[in-house]
Design a protein around this motif. Structure first.
Motif, PDB file in Angstrom:
ATOM      1  N   THR A 153     -11.637 -32.445 -28.762  1.00 61.64           N
ATOM      2  CA  THR A 153     -10.722 -31.684 -27.854  1.00 61.64           C
ATOM      3  C   THR A 153      -9.460 -32.539 -27.660  1.00 61.64           C
ATOM      4  O   THR A 153      -8.453 -31.760 -27.432  1.00 61.64           O
ATOM      5  CB  THR A 153     -11.349 -31.804 -26.595  1.00 61.64           C
ATOM      6  N   PHE A 154      -9.512 -33.413 -27.621  1.00 65.89           N
ATOM      7  CA  PHE A 154      -8.326 -34.430 -27.615  1.00 65.89           C
ATOM      8  C   PHE A 154      -7.276 -34.033 -28.933  1.00 65.89           C
ATOM      9  O   PHE A 154      -6.045 -34.005 -28.686  1.00 65.89           O
ATOM     10  CB  PHE A 154      -8.588 -35.843 -27.592  1.00 65.89           C
ATOM     11  N   CYS A 155      -7.888 -34.286 -29.877  1.00 65.50           N
ATOM     12  CA  CYS A 155      -7.012 -33.553 -30.980  1.00 65.50           C
ATOM     13  C   CYS A 155      -6.502 -32.332 -31.012  1.00 65.50           C
ATOM     14  O   CYS A 155      -5.280 -32.321 -31.454  1.00 65.50           O
ATOM     15  CB  CYS A 155      -7.922 -33.942 -32.386  1.00 65.50           C
ATOM     16  N   GLU A 156      -7.307 -31.325 -30.468  1.00 66.36           N
ATOM     17  CA  GLU A 156      -6.672 -30.020 -30.586  1.00 66.36           C
ATOM     18  C   GLU A 156      -5.583 -29.969 -29.339  1.00 66.36           C
ATOM     19  O   GLU A 156      -4.742 -29.318 -29.550  1.00 66.36           O
ATOM     20  CB  GLU A 156      -7.647 -28.957 -30.214  1.00 66.36           C
ATOM     21  N   SER A 157      -5.617 -30.590 -28.559  1.00 61.87           N
ATOM     22  CA  SER A 157      -4.580 -30.563 -27.436  1.00 61.87           C
ATOM     23  C   SER A 157      -3.431 -31.329 -27.928  1.00 61.87           C
ATOM     24  O   SER A 157      -2.321 -30.973 -27.663  1.00 61.87           O
ATOM     25  CB  SER A 157      -5.078 -31.541 -26.140  1.00 61.87           C
ATOM     26  N   LYS A 158      -3.634 -32.529 -28.600  1.00 59.93           N
ATOM     27  CA  LYS A 158      -2.548 -33.045 -29.280  1.00 59.93           C
ATOM     28  C   LYS A 158      -1.739 -32.343 -30.355  1.00 59.93           C
ATOM     29  O   LYS A 158      -0.582 -32.102 -30.235  1.00 59.93           O
ATOM     30  CB  LYS A 158      -3.032 -34.498 -30.006  1.00 59.93           C
ATOM     31  N   CYS A 159      -2.423 -31.427 -31.119  1.00 61.79           N
ATOM     32  CA  CYS A 159      -1.792 -30.383 -31.845  1.00 61.79           C
ATOM     33  C   CYS A 159      -0.858 -29.236 -31.115  1.00 61.79           C
ATOM     34  O   CYS A 159       0.069 -29.077 -31.561  1.00 61.79           O
ATOM     35  CB  CYS A 159      -2.945 -29.566 -32.647  1.00 61.79           C
ATOM     36  N   LYS A 160      -1.715 -28.908 -29.932  1.00 59.34           N
ATOM     37  CA  LYS A 160      -0.856 -27.994 -29.029  1.00 59.34           C
ATOM     38  C   LYS A 160       0.498 -28.483 -28.700  1.00 59.34           C
ATOM     39  O   LYS A 160       1.314 -27.807 -28.604  1.00 59.34           O
ATOM     40  CB  LYS A 160      -1.771 -27.362 -27.880  1.00 59.34           C
ATOM     41  N   VAL A 161       0.613 -29.749 -28.351  1.00 63.95           N
ATOM     42  CA  VAL A 161       1.728 -30.335 -27.692  1.00 63.95           C
ATOM     43  C   VAL A 161       2.731 -30.523 -28.879  1.00 63.95           C
ATOM     44  O   VAL A 161       3.972 -30.358 -28.798  1.00 63.95           O
ATOM     45  CB  VAL A 161       1.476 -31.540 -26.921  1.00 63.95           C
ATOM     46  N   SER A 162       2.149 -31.184 -29.981  1.00 62.88           N
ATOM     47  CA  SER A 162       3.126 -31.669 -31.139  1.00 62.88           C
ATOM     48  C   SER A 162       3.673 -30.293 -31.951  1.00 62.88           C
ATOM     49  O   SER A 162       4.598 -30.623 -32.457  1.00 62.88           O
ATOM     50  CB  SER A 162       2.136 -32.334 -32.072  1.00 62.88           C
ATOM     51  N   HIS A 163       3.045 -29.199 -31.766  1.00 66.69           N
ATOM     52  CA  HIS A 163       3.381 -28.030 -32.497  1.00 66.69           C
ATOM     53  C   HIS A 163       3.605 -26.878 -31.487  1.00 66.69           C
ATOM     54  O   HIS A 163       3.417 -25.659 -31.861  1.00 66.69           O
ATOM     55  CB  HIS A 163       2.444 -27.661 -33.576  1.00 66.69           C
ATOM     56  N   LEU A 164       4.182 -27.279 -30.287  1.00 69.19           N
ATOM     57  CA  LEU A 164       4.479 -26.187 -29.495  1.00 69.19           C
ATOM     58  C   LEU A 164       5.495 -25.334 -30.124  1.00 69.19           C
ATOM     59  O   LEU A 164       6.401 -25.374 -30.673  1.00 69.19           O
ATOM     60  CB  LEU A 164       5.142 -26.908 -28.091  1.00 69.19           C
ATOM     61  N   GLY A 165       5.097 -23.923 -29.951  1.00 64.97           N
ATOM     62  CA  GLY A 165       6.099 -22.667 -30.384  1.00 64.97           C
ATOM     63  C   GLY A 165       5.779 -22.641 -31.922  1.00 64.97           C
ATOM     64  O   GLY A 165       6.404 -21.573 -32.547  1.00 64.97           O
ATOM     65  N   ASP A 166       4.819 -23.298 -32.688  1.00 59.37           N
ATOM     66  CA  ASP A 166       4.831 -23.042 -34.187  1.00 59.37           C
ATOM     67  C   ASP A 166       3.241 -22.858 -34.303  1.00 59.37           C
ATOM     68  O   ASP A 166       2.532 -23.712 -34.545  1.00 59.37           O
ATOM     69  CB  ASP A 166       5.088 -24.213 -34.883  1.00 59.37           C
ATOM     70  N   ASP A 167       2.903 -21.531 -34.091  1.00 59.87           N
ATOM     71  CA  ASP A 167       1.414 -21.418 -34.187  1.00 59.87           C
ATOM     72  C   ASP A 167       0.957 -21.596 -35.550  1.00 59.87           C
ATOM     73  O   ASP A 167      -0.298 -22.086 -35.589  1.00 59.87           O
ATOM     74  CB  ASP A 167       1.203 -19.940 -33.949  1.00 59.87           C
ATOM     75  N   ALA A 168       1.448 -21.585 -36.775  1.00 63.75           N
ATOM     76  CA  ALA A 168       0.977 -21.868 -37.910  1.00 63.75           C
ATOM     77  C   ALA A 168       0.728 -23.237 -38.034  1.00 63.75           C
ATOM     78  O   ALA A 168      -0.313 -23.660 -38.504  1.00 63.75           O
ATOM     79  CB  ALA A 168       1.678 -21.317 -38.981  1.00 63.75           C
ATOM     80  N   ALA A 169       1.709 -24.117 -37.704  1.00 61.37           N
ATOM     81  CA  ALA A 169       1.358 -25.536 -37.732  1.00 61.37           C
ATOM     82  C   ALA A 169       0.333 -26.062 -36.758  1.00 61.37           C
ATOM     83  O   ALA A 169      -0.259 -26.959 -37.133  1.00 61.37           O
ATOM     84  CB  ALA A 169       2.638 -26.126 -37.300  1.00 61.37           C
ATOM     85  N   ALA A 170       0.425 -25.537 -35.666  1.00 57.06           N
ATOM     86  CA  ALA A 170      -1.047 -25.909 -34.572  1.00 57.06           C
ATOM     87  C   ALA A 170      -2.087 -25.546 -35.377  1.00 57.06           C
ATOM     88  O   ALA A 170      -3.291 -26.252 -35.238  1.00 57.06           O
ATOM     89  CB  ALA A 170      -0.599 -25.187 -33.480  1.00 57.06           C
ATOM     90  N   THR A 171      -2.098 -24.277 -35.858  1.00 56.43           N
ATOM     91  CA  THR A 171      -3.547 -23.698 -36.396  1.00 56.43           C
ATOM     92  C   THR A 171      -3.747 -24.714 -37.690  1.00 56.43           C
ATOM     93  O   THR A 171      -5.064 -25.158 -37.843  1.00 56.43           O
ATOM     94  CB  THR A 171      -3.267 -22.218 -37.146  1.00 56.43           C
ATOM     95  N   GLY A 172      -2.898 -25.192 -38.285  1.00 55.24           N
ATOM     96  CA  GLY A 172      -3.250 -26.148 -39.469  1.00 55.24           C
ATOM     97  C   GLY A 172      -3.835 -27.586 -38.914  1.00 55.24           C
ATOM     98  O   GLY A 172      -4.586 -28.108 -39.426  1.00 55.24           O
ATOM     99  N   CYS A 173      -3.258 -27.977 -37.768  1.00 53.24           N
ATOM    100  CA  CYS A 173      -3.341 -29.349 -37.003  1.00 53.24           C
ATOM    101  C   CYS A 173      -4.836 -29.037 -36.501  1.00 53.24           C
ATOM    102  O   CYS A 173      -5.616 -29.999 -36.795  1.00 53.24           O
ATOM    103  CB  CYS A 173      -2.506 -29.553 -35.974  1.00 53.24           C
ATOM    104  N   LYS A 174      -5.058 -27.956 -35.995  1.00 55.49           N
ATOM    105  CA  LYS A 174      -6.543 -27.737 -35.419  1.00 55.49           C
ATOM    106  C   LYS A 174      -7.532 -27.701 -36.561  1.00 55.49           C
ATOM    107  O   LYS A 174      -8.620 -28.131 -36.345  1.00 55.49           O
ATOM    108  CB  LYS A 174      -6.334 -26.417 -34.623  1.00 55.49           C
ATOM    109  N   SER A 175      -7.223 -27.183 -37.709  1.00 56.55           N
ATOM    110  CA  SER A 175      -8.293 -27.081 -38.967  1.00 56.55           C
ATOM    111  C   SER A 175      -8.648 -28.540 -39.106  1.00 56.55           C
ATOM    112  O   SER A 175      -9.684 -28.715 -39.310  1.00 56.55           O
ATOM    113  CB  SER A 175      -7.879 -26.273 -40.045  1.00 56.55           C
ATOM    114  N   LYS A 176      -7.569 -29.482 -39.235  1.00 52.42           N
ATOM    115  CA  LYS A 176      -7.896 -30.909 -39.537  1.00 52.42           C
ATOM    116  C   LYS A 176      -8.740 -31.370 -38.405  1.00 52.42           C
ATOM    117  O   LYS A 176      -9.710 -32.060 -38.779  1.00 52.42           O
ATOM    118  CB  LYS A 176      -6.562 -31.641 -39.429  1.00 52.42           C
ATOM    119  N   CYS A 177      -8.533 -31.185 -37.030  1.00 47.88           N
ATOM    120  CA  CYS A 177      -9.453 -31.659 -36.133  1.00 47.88           C
ATOM    121  C   CYS A 177     -10.814 -30.986 -36.250  1.00 47.88           C
ATOM    122  O   CYS A 177     -11.856 -31.813 -36.093  1.00 47.88           O
ATOM    123  CB  CYS A 177      -9.076 -30.937 -34.831  1.00 47.88           C
TER     124      CYS A 177
END
Length: 96
Positions: free
Chosen positions: A25-49
């Motif tokens: 949950t923390f990792c995914e929240s960090k992804c949302k903040v780090s990649h705000l506005g870039d859905d593809a990057a956020a999705t890639g980051c979440k897959s890492k989580c």
């Protein structure tokens, strides 16, 4: 007996796996903040989580199994031998 040990392992692992869930949950929240506005990057980051969660759960589950296995070593050996015999039978049936 092995079902009793498996049940105990699952009960013990519940709180431990919750820690993995909080990390995810923390990792995914960090992804949302780090990649705000870039859905593809956020999705890639979440897959890492998700991959990290799987690794965490596997590691914690293995630790739990080891702890439970120490308490019921004889039962675990018997179950392993039966599983090995079943595996050999399965392979024999699949290859004939």
């Amino acid at each position: 007996m092995r079902y009793l040990l498996l049940s105990a392992a699952l009960l013990i692992s519940g709180p431990v796996l919750a820690d993995c869930g909080m990390k995810q949950t923390f990792c995914e929240s960090k992804c949302k903040v780090s990649h705000l506005g870039d859905d593809a990057a956020a999705t890639g980051c979440k897959s890492k989580c998700i991959a990290q969660r799987a690794a965490c759960s596997t590691e914690k589950g293995a630790e739990t199994v080891i702890e439970v296995g120490k308490k019921g070593a004889e039962t675990a050996v018997d179950a392993s031998q039966k599983a090995w015999e079943n595996t050999k039978s399965f392979i024999k049936g699949a290859t004939e």
